[in-house]
Design a protein around this motif. Structure first.
Motif, PDB file in Angstrom:
ATOM      1  N   UNK A 128       1.809 -17.905  21.199  1.00 13.95           N
ATOM      2  CA  UNK A 128       2.411 -15.948  21.929  1.00 13.95           C
ATOM      3  C   UNK A 128       1.458 -15.704  22.859  1.00 13.95           C
ATOM      4  N   UNK A 129      -0.464 -16.200  22.435  1.00 16.73           N
ATOM      5  CA  UNK A 129      -1.613 -15.534  22.924  1.00 16.73           C
ATOM      6  C   UNK A 129      -1.019 -15.936  24.998  1.00 16.73           C
ATOM      7  N   UNK A 130      -0.957 -17.570  24.467  1.00 14.09           N
ATOM      8  CA  UNK A 130      -1.363 -18.456  25.741  1.00 14.09           C
ATOM      9  C   UNK A 130       0.666 -18.505  26.728  1.00 14.09           C
ATOM     10  N   UNK A 131       1.649 -17.713  25.879  1.00 17.69           N
ATOM     11  CA  UNK A 131       2.322 -17.321  26.556  1.00 17.69           C
ATOM     12  C   UNK A 131       2.380 -16.320  27.307  1.00 17.69           C
ATOM     13  N   UNK A 132       1.520 -15.100  26.698  1.00 20.87           N
ATOM     14  CA  UNK A 132       1.030 -14.330  27.609  1.00 20.87           C
ATOM     15  C   UNK A 132       0.261 -14.189  28.497  1.00 20.87           C
ATOM     16  N   UNK A 133      -0.763 -15.569  28.663  1.00 21.70           N
ATOM     17  CA  UNK A 133      -1.576 -15.746  29.475  1.00 21.70           C
ATOM     18  C   UNK A 133      -0.895 -16.039  30.844  1.00 21.70           C
ATOM     19  N   UNK A 134       0.043 -17.255  30.408  1.00 21.07           N
ATOM     20  CA  UNK A 134       1.127 -18.364  31.112  1.00 21.07           C
ATOM     21  C   UNK A 134       1.514 -17.413  32.120  1.00 21.07           C
ATOM     22  N   UNK A 135       2.879 -16.042  31.748  1.00 16.65           N
ATOM     23  CA  UNK A 135       3.896 -16.032  31.928  1.00 16.65           C
ATOM     24  C   UNK A 135       3.679 -14.645  31.198  1.00 16.65           C
TER      25      UNK A 135
ATOM     26  N   UNK B 140       4.955 -12.443  33.305  1.00 15.19           N
ATOM     27  CA  UNK B 140       5.840 -12.149  33.682  1.00 15.19           C
ATOM     28  C   UNK B 140       7.465 -11.358  32.501  1.00 15.19           C
ATOM     29  N   UNK B 141       7.325 -12.307  31.864  1.00 18.64           N
ATOM     30  CA  UNK B 141       7.549 -12.115  30.595  1.00 18.64           C
ATOM     31  C   UNK B 141       7.732 -11.886  29.035  1.00 18.64           C
ATOM     32  N   UNK B 142       6.118 -11.262  29.379  1.00 18.42           N
ATOM     33  CA  UNK B 142       6.218 -10.688  28.012  1.00 18.42           C
ATOM     34  C   UNK B 142       6.022  -9.240  28.286  1.00 18.42           C
ATOM     35  N   UNK B 143       6.508  -8.990  27.520  1.00 12.74           N
ATOM     36  CA  UNK B 143       6.543  -7.395  27.237  1.00 12.74           C
ATOM     37  C   UNK B 143       5.332  -6.342  26.360  1.00 12.74           C
ATOM     38  N   UNK B 144       5.119  -7.532  25.359  1.00 10.16           N
ATOM     39  CA  UNK B 144       3.644  -7.128  24.777  1.00 10.16           C
ATOM     40  C   UNK B 144       4.033  -8.486  23.759  1.00 10.16           C
ATOM     41  N   UNK B 145       2.399  -8.719  23.237  1.00  9.66           N
ATOM     42  CA  UNK B 145       1.982 -10.061  22.403  1.00  9.66           C
ATOM     43  C   UNK B 145       1.172  -9.106  21.521  1.00  9.66           C
ATOM     44  N   UNK B 146       1.962 -10.027  20.230  1.00 12.36           N
ATOM     45  CA  UNK B 146       0.958  -9.391  19.355  1.00 12.36           C
ATOM     46  C   UNK B 146       0.652 -10.950  18.140  1.00 12.36           C
ATOM     47  N   UNK B 147      -0.623 -10.581  18.316  1.00 13.24           N
ATOM     48  CA  UNK B 147      -1.303 -11.954  17.087  1.00 13.24           C
ATOM     49  C   UNK B 147      -1.482 -12.267  15.965  1.00 13.24           C
ATOM     50  N   UNK B 148      -1.285 -12.594  14.883  1.00 15.75           N
ATOM     51  CA  UNK B 148      -1.293 -12.068  13.554  1.00 15.75           C
ATOM     52  C   UNK B 148      -2.020 -13.854  12.938  1.00 15.75           C
ATOM     53  N   UNK B 149      -3.702 -12.923  12.511  1.00 19.83           N
ATOM     54  CA  UNK B 149      -4.178 -14.420  11.774  1.00 19.83           C
ATOM     55  C   UNK B 149      -5.361 -14.569  12.508  1.00 19.83           C
TER      56      UNK B 149
ATOM     57  N   UNK C 258       0.125  -6.006  27.374  1.00 17.24           N
ATOM     58  CA  UNK C 258      -0.264  -4.805  25.933  1.00 17.24           C
ATOM     59  C   UNK C 258      -0.039  -5.478  24.807  1.00 17.24           C
ATOM     60  N   UNK C 259      -1.678  -5.689  23.937  1.00 22.70           N
ATOM     61  CA  UNK C 259      -1.552  -6.456  23.221  1.00 22.70           C
ATOM     62  C   UNK C 259      -1.629  -5.749  22.246  1.00 22.70           C
ATOM     63  N   UNK C 260      -1.703  -7.084  20.494  1.00 25.69           N
ATOM     64  CA  UNK C 260      -1.498  -6.171  19.437  1.00 25.69           C
ATOM     65  C   UNK C 260      -2.691  -7.175  17.896  1.00 25.69           C
ATOM     66  N   UNK C 261      -3.898  -6.562  17.244  1.00 28.72           N
ATOM     67  CA  UNK C 261      -3.912  -7.675  16.661  1.00 28.72           C
ATOM     68  C   UNK C 261      -4.019  -7.209  15.284  1.00 28.72           C
ATOM     69  N   UNK C 262      -3.585  -8.627  14.201  1.00 27.92           N
ATOM     70  CA  UNK C 262      -3.109  -8.663  12.923  1.00 27.92           C
ATOM     71  C   UNK C 262      -3.709  -9.093  11.591  1.00 27.92           C
TER      72      UNK C 262
ATOM     73  N   UNK D 145     -11.147 -11.142  26.571  1.00 23.80           N
ATOM     74  CA  UNK D 145     -10.070 -11.509  27.075  1.00 23.80           C
ATOM     75  C   UNK D 145      -8.537 -10.609  26.986  1.00 23.80           C
ATOM     76  N   UNK D 146      -8.633  -9.767  25.996  1.00 25.66           N
ATOM     77  CA  UNK D 146      -7.296  -8.579  25.697  1.00 25.66           C
ATOM     78  C   UNK D 146      -7.291  -7.083  26.320  1.00 25.66           C
ATOM     79  N   UNK D 147      -7.299  -7.700  27.977  1.00 23.74           N
ATOM     80  CA  UNK D 147      -8.101  -5.834  28.514  1.00 23.74           C
ATOM     81  C   UNK D 147      -7.213  -4.368  27.420  1.00 23.74           C
ATOM     82  N   UNK D 148      -6.074  -5.107  27.383  1.00 22.69           N
ATOM     83  CA  UNK D 148      -5.013  -3.822  26.748  1.00 22.69           C
ATOM     84  C   UNK D 148      -5.128  -4.619  25.410  1.00 22.69           C
TER      85      UNK D 148
END
Length: 306
Positions: A107-114, A116-125, A246-250, A270-273
């Motif tokens: 998920x993090x790498x999808x948001x990094x590499x693309x 344009x296709x990621x409205x928001x990204x959430x990483x859990x653990x 925009x990102x969230x970490x849980x 790495x995640x300014x938003x």
């Protein structure tokens, strides 16, 4: 109830569970190791009921999805490519991408590499990993020793055979996660055989996972780890690049990943938003299965803010 089907992505049949209307905003849920789309069973209903189209694939190598034989077919570019192709196959321009464990890395790498296709990204653990100066397996050997599980997983066939010798025992040990004071060699042998399953996992749930890994084996999932150094080599162009959506970490407060890969200043850079970092009490590594109500509430808060 979710429906299931397979879609053709990048030459592979990828199995997925989905729920919600095709006209609702898309949320993609990516599982970790050793899990499948079934690990999101508590999220599909909750997110669909809130007005989202929720899709959880068995990532390549897992469950009922295809399992390429070659190790190099599990690079981060292949895994991100599957997510992008899935979003397009579902008729969407963008999605919120949520991952747990290895799914977080994807998920993090999808948001990094693309982005344009990621409205928001959430990483859990697993938090975002800044690309370091040394290959990851060199770093883990220096920090944790040559027997660290990620290094142990590298030799093809070795961990595969250990984990597949008794799949039910492997999954009971790994999911319960009780350290053995006198561990046996290998990965599952580091944990005690539990006298009972953890409260979050029923015998029926375990049986689903056992059936899935009996069919698929563990090699596909292990091949993700066998690309760690390759991924590092091939992502040099993204050194110090920010993850801009925009990102969230849980994270569960009792998750051992916190001690290995903390959300420290370097990770936060790495995640300014980053909208929030949520600590989940009374929770270990299997976050969305252990504390689904807390995770669902956090996801819905994040989705509504978008």
């Amino acid at each position: 109830m979710p429906s299931t089907r397979s879609v053709r992505l990048n030459g592979l049949d990828i199995h997925l569970a989905e729920q919600g209307s095709s006209t609702d905003p898309l949320v993609v849920l990516l599982h970790g190791f050793p899990e499948t789309s079934y690990s999101w069973r508590h999220q599909l209903d909750a997110l669909a009921a809130a007005g989202y189209r929720v899709v959880a694939p068995d990532q390549r190598g897992y469950g009922a999805s295809d399992r390429p034989a070659a190790i190099d077919q599990y690079s981060i570019f292949h895994l991100v490519g599957d997510v992008v192709a899935l979003i397009r196959e579902l008729g969407s321009e963008q999605a919120v991408v949520v991952g747990h464990d290895w799914g977080s890395i994807v998920a993090w790498n999808t948001a990094l590499l693309r982005p344009d296709v990621v409205r928001g990204v959430v990483g859990i653990s697993v938090p975002p990993w800044p690309r370091g100066a040394l290959p990851p397996l060199t770093v883990t050997e220096q920090r944790f020793g040559p027997d660290f599980y990620q290094n142990y997983f590298q030799e093809p066939g070795v961990a595969d055979a250990e984990l597949e010798k008794d799949i039910a025992s492997t999954l009971r040990r790994v999911y319960a996660g009780v350290p053995d004071p006198d561990p046996a060699p290998g990965f599952a042998g580091r944990f005690l055989e539990p006298t009972q399953l953890p409260a979050w996992l029923t015998e029926q749930d375990l049986a689903v996972f056992v059936d899935q890994f009996t069919a698929s084996g563990f090699t596909g999932g292990l091949n993700y780890y066998r690309n760690l150094d390759r991924n590092w080599e091939q992502t040099a162009a993204w050194q110090d690049a920010p993850i801009t959506p925009p990102s969230l970490y849980i994270s569960g407060l009792d998750d051992a990943v916190r001690t290995m890969y903390p959300l420290d200043d370097a990770a936060r850079a790495v995640v300014p938003n980053l909208r929030a970092a949520i600590d989940v009490p009374n929770c270990g590594h299997w976050t969305q299965q252990e504390q689904p109500a807390v995770v669902n509430a956090a996801l819905l808060d994040f989705l509504r803010e978008l």
